[in-house]
Design a protein around this motif. Structure first.
Motif, short mmCIF file in Angstrom:
data_model
loop_
_atom_site.label_atom_id
_atom_site.label_comp_id
_atom_site.label_asym_id
_atom_site.label_seq_id
_atom_site.Cartn_x
_atom_site.Cartn_y
_atom_site.Cartn_z
N SER A 180 -3.69 12.03 -1.70
CA SER A 180 -3.40 11.55 -3.07
C SER A 180 -4.36 10.45 -3.49
O SER A 180 -4.93 10.49 -4.59
CB SER A 180 -1.96 11.03 -3.15
N TRP A 181 -4.54 9.46 -2.63
CA TRP A 181 -5.41 8.34 -2.97
C TRP A 181 -6.87 8.77 -3.07
O TRP A 181 -7.63 8.21 -3.86
CB TRP A 181 -5.23 7.18 -2.00
N TYR A 225 -7.17 10.13 -6.50
CA TYR A 225 -7.29 9.02 -7.46
C TYR A 225 -8.70 8.45 -7.44
O TYR A 225 -9.27 8.12 -8.49
CB TYR A 225 -6.29 7.90 -7.15
N SER A 255 -11.05 10.82 -9.17
CA SER A 255 -10.81 10.71 -10.61
C SER A 255 -11.48 9.45 -11.18
O SER A 255 -12.12 9.50 -12.24
CB SER A 255 -9.31 10.67 -10.90
N TRP A 310 -10.90 0.31 -10.23
CA TRP A 310 -10.17 1.43 -9.63
C TRP A 310 -10.89 2.00 -8.42
O TRP A 310 -10.27 2.32 -7.41
CB TRP A 310 -9.90 2.52 -10.66
N ASP A 351 -8.99 1.98 -4.94
CA ASP A 351 -8.72 3.28 -4.33
C ASP A 351 -9.46 3.42 -3.00
O ASP A 351 -8.92 3.95 -2.02
CB ASP A 351 -9.11 4.42 -5.27
#
Length: 99
Positions: A54-55, A58, A61, A84, A88
């Motif tokens: 998941s991270w 992120y 992204s 970010w 992240d």
């Protein structure tokens, strides 16, 4: 001739400015909400339950949004992405080390 602030175009401009401020505030707020996760991982050395997948998504992204913001020359997009990418990355690397 300057645009009339009472016209819809003038209203959209004020609306865009307000939205830009809200988005900037939310960007800072959500980054601040991520800081405890980073501290938990790096200070307490606890990464149980942290999803690297998941991270990593992120992080990918944030990198894509950063690239897009640079292409559009939009500081409102690429500057928050710097934060970010850092946060992240800290979570992903910490989860890999301490997970």
């Amino acid at each position: 001739m300057a645009p009339d602030p009472t016209t819809p175009a003038g209203h959209a401009s004020r609306s865009d400015e307000a939205l830009s401020r809200v988005l900037g505030g939310m960007s800072i707020f959500t980054m601040l909400m991520t800081v405890p996760q980073v501290f938990t991982i790096w200070v307490s050395h606890q990464a149980a339950g942290v999803s690297v997948v998941s991270w990593s998504a992120y992080l990918l992204s944030a990198i894509l949004w950063f690239w897009y913001g640079l292409q559009k020359r939009d500081k409102n997009i690429y500057l928050p992405c710097v934060g970010w990418v850092g946060l992240d990355t800290a979570v992903v690397v910490g989860a890999l080390i301490y997970g």
